[in-house]
Structure formats: structure tokens, C-alpha cells
Design a protein around this motif. Structure first.
Motif, short mmCIF file in Angstrom:
data_model
loop_
_atom_site.label_atom_id
_atom_site.label_comp_id
_atom_site.label_asym_id
_atom_site.label_seq_id
_atom_site.Cartn_x
_atom_site.Cartn_y
_atom_site.Cartn_z
N GLY A 89 0.83 -1.20 0.00
CA GLY A 89 0.00 0.00 0.00
C GLY A 89 0.86 1.24 0.00
O GLY A 89 2.05 1.20 0.34
N TYR A 90 0.28 2.36 -0.39
CA TYR A 90 1.01 3.62 -0.47
C TYR A 90 1.30 4.20 0.92
O TYR A 90 0.61 3.91 1.89
N ASP A 94 -6.41 7.17 0.65
CA ASP A 94 -7.25 7.52 -0.50
C ASP A 94 -6.74 6.84 -1.77
O ASP A 94 -7.53 6.32 -2.57
N ALA A 95 -5.40 6.83 -1.94
CA ALA A 95 -4.81 6.18 -3.11
C ALA A 95 -4.98 4.66 -3.03
O ALA A 95 -5.22 4.00 -4.05
N ASN A 96 -4.85 4.10 -1.83
CA ASN A 96 -5.06 2.66 -1.66
C ASN A 96 -6.48 2.27 -2.02
O ASN A 96 -6.72 1.25 -2.69
N LYS A 97 -7.44 3.09 -1.60
CA LYS A 97 -8.85 2.80 -1.88
C LYS A 97 -9.12 2.77 -3.37
O LYS A 97 -9.89 1.94 -3.87
N LYS A 98 -8.45 3.66 -4.10
CA LYS A 98 -8.66 3.74 -5.54
C LYS A 98 -7.96 2.61 -6.29
O LYS A 98 -8.51 2.05 -7.25
N ALA A 99 -6.74 2.26 -5.85
CA ALA A 99 -5.91 1.33 -6.63
C ALA A 99 -6.01 -0.12 -6.19
O ALA A 99 -5.75 -1.02 -7.00
N ILE A 100 -6.35 -0.38 -4.94
CA ILE A 100 -6.33 -1.75 -4.42
C ILE A 100 -7.74 -2.16 -4.01
O ILE A 100 -8.35 -1.54 -3.14
N ARG A 101 -8.24 -3.23 -4.64
CA ARG A 101 -9.58 -3.70 -4.36
C ARG A 101 -9.60 -5.22 -4.30
O ARG A 101 -9.22 -5.88 -5.27
N HIS A 102 -10.02 -5.74 -3.17
CA HIS A 102 -10.23 -7.19 -3.01
C HIS A 102 -9.01 -8.00 -3.43
O HIS A 102 -9.12 -9.05 -4.08
N GLY A 103 -7.81 -7.51 -3.07
CA GLY A 103 -6.59 -8.25 -3.36
C GLY A 103 -6.04 -8.05 -4.75
O GLY A 103 -5.13 -8.78 -5.17
N TRP A 104 -6.57 -7.05 -5.47
CA TRP A 104 -6.09 -6.77 -6.83
C TRP A 104 -5.63 -5.33 -6.94
O TRP A 104 -6.25 -4.42 -6.38
#
Length: 518
Positions: A370-371, A376-386
Motif C-alpha cells: 500500500g502507499y 485515499d490512493a489505496n482505496k482507488k488502486a487496491i480492491r479485493h486483493g487486486w
């Protein structure tokens, strides 16, 4: 096997092998290992502790590489940043990374000193290289007692933090663990087919993931790392000839400049047996030029990022120039529905052959977690292990993936989706074109107008001539550019990435002697 042990074991294996070259300076693994230990001792005496950030605004020089390895010995977090950055940008990194030590050189002095003033950073924690300005001289640290204490062994701890190039907004910190860095480097050695004793041109910036990878891989293989502080094509050709460089791991921009250099034939490049690129797409025309220039070299496309080093790899690239290959070691890729404004689910997979956003598994061996301080950037870029890469791509029937541009760069003109890189790939083959970038510009009728920015290769090029070339090439009529601008240079970052936002904001020099229609 910690990162620090990589250098130590290579020193024990072949102490007399040349490890690093910087101008007239040439150090063996034994000599360099001693220097790294002394520098680590000096940094420890200065108060740098495990887990603290050393921010370095340095070019590719022996001091930068030595600082990297010294931080690995100490357990400190090497945090390099672009030495060309402004004072405000460096101030942001100093504060964001909570820097414990800052290192600069003459090239970056003005910006760093401005940043130090802005952040009120203590001058007794500042190190200067080849500069007579403020701070402790780097050479003073090398008279310290060698650091011989135990190095960190926790794989999950952070050893490196890179900052994204910041092509949109503030740069984001990408913390990299010991395990991720080790696996990234071993995977790169294996998938690029590097050999023992490889001689590497160290020109990719050491504030960039490719630069760090080249440095670590070189040490793993008792290779020779030839420092090149700032890229210059003629200097690069000279070093390849003089040092008998065997491996070139570069961005396409550099390969383009090498194969098109006017004095190219004056240099002996037969030592080059391995070429690879990453960081951006390479046009089919340039792939063909590189294959012709280095006919006996292994040729690969390494597709990845700072966050997850390996997405996919394509060896024998000349056999399929447009391909980014198959998923890398330990990696799984998907192509899902692309929508920059909507949170797409990882299971919204598109059919084979259809374009969508490329996503990569966070379970890979070389992934970050994660960043830095950016939920906020994690929420946008990382979803359900992807990890959502932001890249547009598609799979073919053979399981190979093709990168077609950025989700944010997709042009919607007249209701049709047009991929900038597809248009660029066509125009790049024209003998009248030296460089090209395509963007969408707002248009009342079309929504967006496909617009091409051209670095001309000839005096006789014109919008009419290039439009005819596009039609003759087989590019669909609706995809061809409806406006052209001829510019002095396509704007790029220090690592060679195309900066499309500069084209949108007018940050380029227009060549008025050509017919411009933008």
C-alpha cells in the motif's frame, strides 16, 4: 538472505571483480564493500537509525549506489528522489517521508537548499556531495569505523521507498519491503536471462525502480555497474564501446535516441547481448529498429511498476513486437471493464480480445502492501486483493497481454473509443516522424478531437502528408488525427515517460515553420 547479504556474498565469491565504475573511479567488490561499511558506520554515528528515511536527491554516481547499500546494512530506508525536482517538490518529500537525513549534490543544490529552508530541516543531518555549500561533506563519513553489526532480517520491513513520477498530482510514496525487493530482483534476473558477470549501463535513474533493479541485479551476479549520472546519447554510446557493456535495460526513449544517433556507426556495440525495456510502450517501428541494430541480443519487454515490479514479460520480442508477454513469475493478471470514474469490481472480466483495464494480483512475490500515508490512493488502486494498474490492455487467444495506453488517456471521439498508443504506433513508422504523442482535445462536435504532436524528422512533413500516411497504413478513418502540432520535443519525465498533461497545458515549444492545425 537479506538485501545487504547480497553484496557481501558477492564480495566473498569474487572480491577482485570490478563492481562499480564512475568516470575514472573503479572499485572491486572488496574495495567497495569496505567503503559501504565505512559509510554505514558514518551514517550510524550521525544518528541514522533502522526504519528511518534517508532522502537522497542525487544523480547516478558511486556515492548514490554506496548510500543505497549502506542503508541496507543499517536497516534504514533509502528514499531517493528526482535530483531535477523543484524546491517545493523536494520539500514535500522531506516532510512526507519524515526524513532523518538528507543528501544532495551540486546538481540538486539550489532546489534542496530551498527545500531545507522551507521545511526547517536541521543542517546537522544534511550531507553534501561535491558541493561547497551547507552540510557535512560526504567524504567525512568515509573515515568512520566500519559498521559490522547485524543487518535487519525481517522480510516485511521496509528497505526502500520510491516516489511515483507524479504525472498527475502529488507523487505517492511506494514503500518496498526486503522480501519484495529481493524477489523483484531475482525475478528480473531470471526473466531477462541475465548472466554472471553482466556489465550494465547504470543510466536509468536510481530514484526509479528500473535503476534500483539494475543496481541490485548487477551485485547479485558479480557484475560491473557503470554509472552514468545524466543521460546523453553520445556519452552512452561511448560507455557501451569503452566498458564493453553487455546489458541495456532502458526506456524506449533512450533506445530510440541510440539507434537514430548520427554517429551511431562510429561505435563498437558488439558487446551488447541483452537488451530490454520497461516503463512505457515501444512502437513496432522502434522494436524493428532495435532488433536490426542488436541482431544477436536477447530482446525483452518487461512490464511492471514501482508498486508491483513484475506484471508480465515478453522475451524474443521481435517475434511479436506489440506484446507485453505473459504474467510474470508468481503473478496473475486480469483484464476488467475500464471506467476511470467508477469503482469496477475485479470480477468484471472482459472477453479475450476485448480492451479493458489490466489488474494484477497483490499476492505476487514482489508486490507492495500500500502507499505511504495515502489511504485515499489505496482505496482507488487496491480492491479485493487486486491492484488496478490504470493501464488499458487486452489478452489474445494465446494468453499474451497487450498494453494499449492509460485508462485516463482513452479518447472518446464521436462516441468511439480510440487508444492513443494505437495511433502513435502507426505514426511512429512514418519516415517523416521522429517522435509522436497523441491526446484528445475537447471539441464541441466530436467530444474529443484526436490530436497528434509530432517531432518532425524531415522538412517536408505536413498534416496532409501524415493524414494520407495514416489512411494508407490501414488505420481506421475515425481513429486518424484531426489536428497536428509540430513541436521541438515531446515532453517526457526524467525516466523517459511521456507527460501528456504538458501537452494539454501548452508546456511545449511549437515549431512555427511547419503547418500547425492545433
Amino acid at each position: 538472505m537479506t538485501i545487504a547479504r547480497i553484496l557481501t556474498t558477492s564480495m566473498l565469491r569474487d572480491p577482485d571483480a570490478i563492481a562499480i565504475v564512475d568516470g575514472k573511479t573503479r572499485l572491486t567488490y572488496h574495495e567497495w564493500h569496505i567503503e559501504v561499511q565505512k559509510l554505514a558506520g558514518g551514517l550510524a554515528a550521525l544518528g541514522l537509525k533502522p526504519g528511518e528515511h534517508l532522502v537522497a536527491a542525487l544523480s547516478n554516481r558511486i556515492e548514490t549506489a554506496t548510500l543505497y547499500w549502506a542503508c541496507q546494512l543499517l536497516g534504514a530506508i533509502f528514499t531517493p528522489f528526482n535530483w531535477r525536482a523543484s524546491g517545493a517538490e523536494i520539500a514535500f518529500v522531506i516532510e512526507d517521508a519524515e526524513a532523518a537525513v538528507v543528501v544532495y549534490e551540486a546538481r540538486s543544490a539550489n532546489s534542496v537548499l530551498t527545500a531545507l529552508t522551507m521545511t526547517h530541516f536541521p543542517m546537522d543531518r544534511v550531507i553534501r556531495v561535491d558541493s561547497e555549500s551547507k552540510g557535512l561533506p560526504y567524504s567525512d563519513l568515509l573515515v568512520s569505523s566500519p559498521f559490522n553489526e547485524a543487518s535487519p532480517v525481517e522480510d516485511k520491513d521496509i528497505c526502500l521507498m520510491l516516489y511515483t513520477s507524479g504525472t498527475t498530482g502529488r507523487p505517492k510514496g511506494v514503500p518496498r519491503s526486503y522480501a519484495a525487493e529481493r524477489n523483484a530482483s531475482l525475478g528480473c534476473v531470471a526473466q531477462l536471462h541475465y548472466q554472471y558477470g553482466e556489465v550494465t549501463l547504470g543510466v536509468m535513474p536510481l530514484f526509479h525502480t528500473m535503476g534500483i533493479r539494475s543496481l541490485i541485479m548487477s551485485a547479485m551476479l558479480n557484475g560491473k555497474f557503470v554509472c552514468m549520472p545524466a543521460y546523453d546519447t553520445k556519452d552512452a554510446l561511448t560507455l557501451i564501446d569503452k566498458e564493453k557493456i553487455s546489458a541495456l535495460f532502458l526506456v524506449p526513449t533512450m533506445f530510440h535516441d541510440i539507434v537514430h544517433h548520427s554517429d551511431f556507426d562510429k561505435f563498437d556495440l558488439k558487446s551488447v547481448i541483452n537488451i530490454a525495456y520497461a516503463g512505457m510502450s515501444m512502437t513496432t517501428a522502434l522494436v524493428e529498429s532495435c532488433a536490426k541494430t542488436f541482431p544477436g541480443a536477447a530482446f525483452s519487454n518487461f512490464y511492471g511498476s514501482s508498486e508491483i515490479y513484475t506484471f508480465a514479460v515478453r522475451n524474443n520480442l521481435a517475434n511479436n513486437p506489440g506484446s507485453a508477454g505473459r504474467a510474470g513469475i508468481g503473478q496473475t493478471l486480469r483484464v476488467v471493464r475500464a471506467d476511470a470514474d467508477e469503482r469496477v469490481d475485479p470480477d468484471e472480466i472482459v472477453p479475450v480480445g476485448e480492451t479493458g483495464e489490466i489488474i494484477a494480483s497483490m499476492n505476487s512475490l514482489d508486490a507492495f502492501t500500500g502507499y505511504w500515508k495515502r489511504p485515499d490512493a489505496n482505496k482507488k488502486a487496491i480492491r479485493h486483493g487486486w491492484y488496478f494498474t490504470g493501464d488499458l490492455g487486452k489478452f489474445d487467444e494465446n494468453g499474451e497481454i497487450y498494453v494499449l495506453g492509460r485508462v485516463d488517456d482513452m479518447i472518446i471521439s464521436g462516441g468511439e473509443n480510440i487508444y492513443a498508443e494505437e495511433v502513435e504506433n502507426v505514426l511512429a513508422k512514418s519516415p517523416d516522424v521522429l517522435g509522436v504523442a497523441v491526446i484528445g482535445i475537447e471539441d464541441d462536435r466530436w467530444g474529443e478531437r484526436v490530436s497528434a504532436f509530432i517531432e518532425p524528422a524531415t522538412d517536408g512533413v505536413s498534416p496532409k502528408k501524415l493524414d494520407a500516411y495514416c489512411l494508407e497504413s490501414g488505420l481506421a478513418r475515425f481513429k486518424r488525427p484531426r489536428a497536428y502540432a509540430f513541436v521541438k520535443a515531446i515532453p517526457r519525465s526524467a525516466s523517459g515517460k511521456l507527460l501528456r498533461r504538458h501537452l494539454r497545458t501548452g508546456d511545449f515549444v511549437l515549431l512555427t515553420e511547419y503547418e500547425n492545425t492545433i
